[in-house]
Design an enzyme around this catalytic site. Structure first.
Site, mmCIF file in Angstrom:
data_model
loop_
_atom_site.group_PDB
_atom_site.id
_atom_site.type_symbol
_atom_site.label_atom_id
_atom_site.label_comp_id
_atom_site.label_asym_id
_atom_site.label_seq_id
_atom_site.Cartn_x
_atom_site.Cartn_y
_atom_site.Cartn_z
ATOM 1 N N MET A 33 0.844 -1.203 0.000
ATOM 2 C CA MET A 33 0.000 0.000 0.000
ATOM 3 C C MET A 33 0.881 1.255 0.000
ATOM 4 O O MET A 33 0.409 2.347 0.340
ATOM 5 C CB MET A 33 -0.938 0.010 1.207
ATOM 6 C CG MET A 33 -1.909 -1.169 1.196
ATOM 7 S SD MET A 33 -3.428 -0.874 2.122
ATOM 8 C CE MET A 33 -2.789 -0.536 3.738
ATOM 9 N N HIS A 40 9.202 -3.565 3.541
ATOM 10 C CA HIS A 40 8.753 -3.795 2.160
ATOM 11 C C HIS A 40 9.939 -4.156 1.266
ATOM 12 O O HIS A 40 9.855 -5.064 0.443
ATOM 13 C CB HIS A 40 8.099 -2.525 1.590
ATOM 14 C CG HIS A 40 6.848 -2.084 2.286
ATOM 15 N ND1 HIS A 40 6.793 -0.924 3.030
ATOM 16 C CD2 HIS A 40 5.612 -2.615 2.332
ATOM 17 C CE1 HIS A 40 5.570 -0.763 3.497
ATOM 18 N NE2 HIS A 40 4.827 -1.775 3.098
ATOM 19 N N GLN A 64 -10.385 -2.603 2.202
ATOM 20 C CA GLN A 64 -9.893 -3.223 3.430
ATOM 21 C C GLN A 64 -9.864 -2.258 4.614
ATOM 22 O O GLN A 64 -9.384 -2.614 5.688
ATOM 23 C CB GLN A 64 -8.536 -3.885 3.205
ATOM 24 C CG GLN A 64 -7.378 -2.945 3.002
ATOM 25 C CD GLN A 64 -6.127 -3.711 2.581
ATOM 26 O OE1 GLN A 64 -6.058 -4.275 1.496
ATOM 27 N NE2 GLN A 64 -5.125 -3.757 3.459
ATOM 28 N N ASP A 153 2.188 -9.366 9.096
ATOM 29 C CA ASP A 153 0.724 -9.475 9.097
ATOM 30 C C ASP A 153 0.369 -10.964 9.036
ATOM 31 O O ASP A 153 -0.020 -11.493 7.992
ATOM 32 C CB ASP A 153 0.156 -8.699 7.909
ATOM 33 C CG ASP A 153 0.514 -7.224 7.996
ATOM 34 O OD1 ASP A 153 -0.094 -6.525 8.816
ATOM 35 O OD2 ASP A 153 1.443 -6.786 7.276
ATOM 36 N N LEU A 187 8.697 -2.508 11.881
ATOM 37 C CA LEU A 187 8.487 -1.408 10.934
ATOM 38 C C LEU A 187 7.063 -1.484 10.412
ATOM 39 O O LEU A 187 6.530 -2.558 10.134
ATOM 40 C CB LEU A 187 9.468 -1.520 9.769
ATOM 41 C CG LEU A 187 10.949 -1.445 10.123
ATOM 42 C CD1 LEU A 187 11.798 -1.566 8.858
ATOM 43 C CD2 LEU A 187 11.267 -0.146 10.843
HETATM 44 P P1 AMP Z 1 1.379 -2.885 3.539
HETATM 45 O O1 AMP Z 1 1.973 -1.886 2.594
HETATM 46 O O2 AMP Z 1 1.372 -2.463 4.956
HETATM 47 O O3 AMP Z 1 0.078 -3.445 3.043
HETATM 48 O O4 AMP Z 1 2.383 -4.109 3.516
HETATM 49 C C1 AMP Z 1 2.800 -4.709 2.304
HETATM 50 C C2 AMP Z 1 3.549 -5.966 2.627
HETATM 51 O O5 AMP Z 1 4.684 -5.652 3.431
HETATM 52 C C3 AMP Z 1 2.721 -6.977 3.420
HETATM 53 O O6 AMP Z 1 2.974 -8.283 2.914
HETATM 54 C C4 AMP Z 1 3.227 -6.793 4.818
HETATM 55 O O7 AMP Z 1 3.075 -7.938 5.618
HETATM 56 C C5 AMP Z 1 4.689 -6.497 4.560
HETATM 57 N N1 AMP Z 1 5.314 -5.815 5.692
HETATM 58 C C6 AMP Z 1 4.816 -4.754 6.395
HETATM 59 N N2 AMP Z 1 5.635 -4.440 7.418
HETATM 60 C C7 AMP Z 1 6.678 -5.311 7.364
HETATM 61 C C8 AMP Z 1 7.871 -5.487 8.146
HETATM 62 N N3 AMP Z 1 8.133 -4.720 9.211
HETATM 63 N N4 AMP Z 1 8.714 -6.491 7.799
HETATM 64 C C9 AMP Z 1 8.451 -7.289 6.733
HETATM 65 N N5 AMP Z 1 7.357 -7.165 5.947
HETATM 66 C C10 AMP Z 1 6.479 -6.185 6.257
#
Ligand code: AMP
Length: 290
Positions: A33, A40, A64, A153, A187
């Site tokens: 996102m 990421h 979501q 997540d 993070l």
């Molecule tokens: P988001 O942009 O928050 O939807 O996250 C995108 C992807 O990055 C998802 O698969 C998350 O689980 C992963 N993600 C978010 N935070 C972390 C982190 N601290 N370490 C590893 N992966 C992460």
């Protein structure tokens, strides 16, 4: 300034992916996102290790977010994200508009009952239907060989693994470990919401989970260990603890005893921010007997 090719419609996306495939390259997808951080980027490293053509998607998925959540104020900075993606060896950014993902007449919803109701699902009604639907849609649009998600997540990861298996989707799901700040805080794009004072308190959250994981691995009572973690998080200055639970890693069924590898899941609120974390908990080998 490094540049990365960006596409916003499915026809252009498919043309790029087809060209990569014609060169014999495997295709990996990292859905995000945006508001990218080192967590990421670590997923992009995994994608690059498994595929010759890496697609990142950037889509703040309205489906979501529950009404009243942070959809409108979710941090957005596409120029910064594009520079980070280019530096991380991403080959293509797919950044569709909402109308591209959900055109007029869109009706379908993907739900994964049994994994979606508790924990994040209880706090965020409709959240996982939104996640499952958009991930299924992204798989259909990009048609990747591999897709990479974060263990951060955990419930989301369990749901995506389940729906991919249940629907025979031809994509291999890979997971990357949670990246943390030096004080242990996972993070998250939402950490940007924390005031300096809240950020200082926030480190108590992963610390309490580490302590609970150590107590559980040492054979302490599950209920008492979870309750102690909740008390420690509250005592540190959090306003509420939504849950601290010990579950089976795949079914997310609560465990009354640590008799197999398990996952400790937790969410807590500080000010207007909700933090989410989880840890692997493995019984000490001596505890299993044998
Ligand atoms: P988001 O942009 O928050 O939807 O996250 C995108 C992807 O990055 C998802 O698969 C998350 O689980 C992963 N993600 C978010 N935070 C972390 C982190 N601290 N370490 C590893 N992966 C992460």
């Amino acid at each position: 300034m490094s540049a990365i090719q960006t596409v916003r419609d499915v026809a252009s996306l498919r043309a790029q992916v087809a060209a990569a495939r014609a060169e014999g390259r495997q295709v990996a997808l990292v859905p995000t996102m945006g508001a990218l951080h080192a967590g990421h980027l670590s997923l992009l490293d995994i994608a690059r290790a498994h595929a010759g053509f890496v697609v990142a998607s950037l889509f703040v998925n309205p489906a979501q977010f529950a009404p009243g959540e942070d959809f409108a104020r979710y941090p957005r900075d596409e120029a910064r994200d594009r520079a980070l993606l280019a530096g991380a060896g991403c080959d293509l950014l797919f950044a569709p508009e909402v109308e591209t993902v959900y055109p007029p007449g869109f009706r379908t919803s993907v739900t994964v009952p049994g994994l979606s109701e508790a924990f994040e699902g209880a706090a965020r009604p409709g959240h996982f239907a939104g996640v499952a639907t958009v991930v299924t849609k992204l798989f259909g649009m990009v048609q990747p060989d591999v897709a990479v998600f974060g263990e951060k997540d955990w419930q989301q990861l369990a749901i995506i693994r389940r729906l991919t298996a249940d629907l025979d989707l031809p994509v291999t799901i890979l997971a990357g470990p949670t990246r943390r700040d030096p004080d242990g805080l996972a993070l998250s794009s939402r950490n940007a919401y924390l005031s300096p004072a809240e950020r200082a308190v926030a480190a108590a959250f992963p610390r309490a989970l580490q302590e609970a994981a150590a107590a559980l691995a040492a054979g302490r009572d599950v209920g008492a260990s979870l309750a102690a973690a909740e008390r420690a998080i509250r005592a540190a200055g959090f306003d509420a603890v939504d849950y601290v639970a010990l579950v089976a890693p795949d079914t997310l069924a609560p465990l009354a005893a640590l008799d197999r590898p398990a996952r400790l899941l937790a969410a807590a609120r500080i000010g207007a921010t909700r933090l989410l974390d989880n840890l692997e908990v493995v019984p000490a080998t001596g505890e299993l007997g044998g």
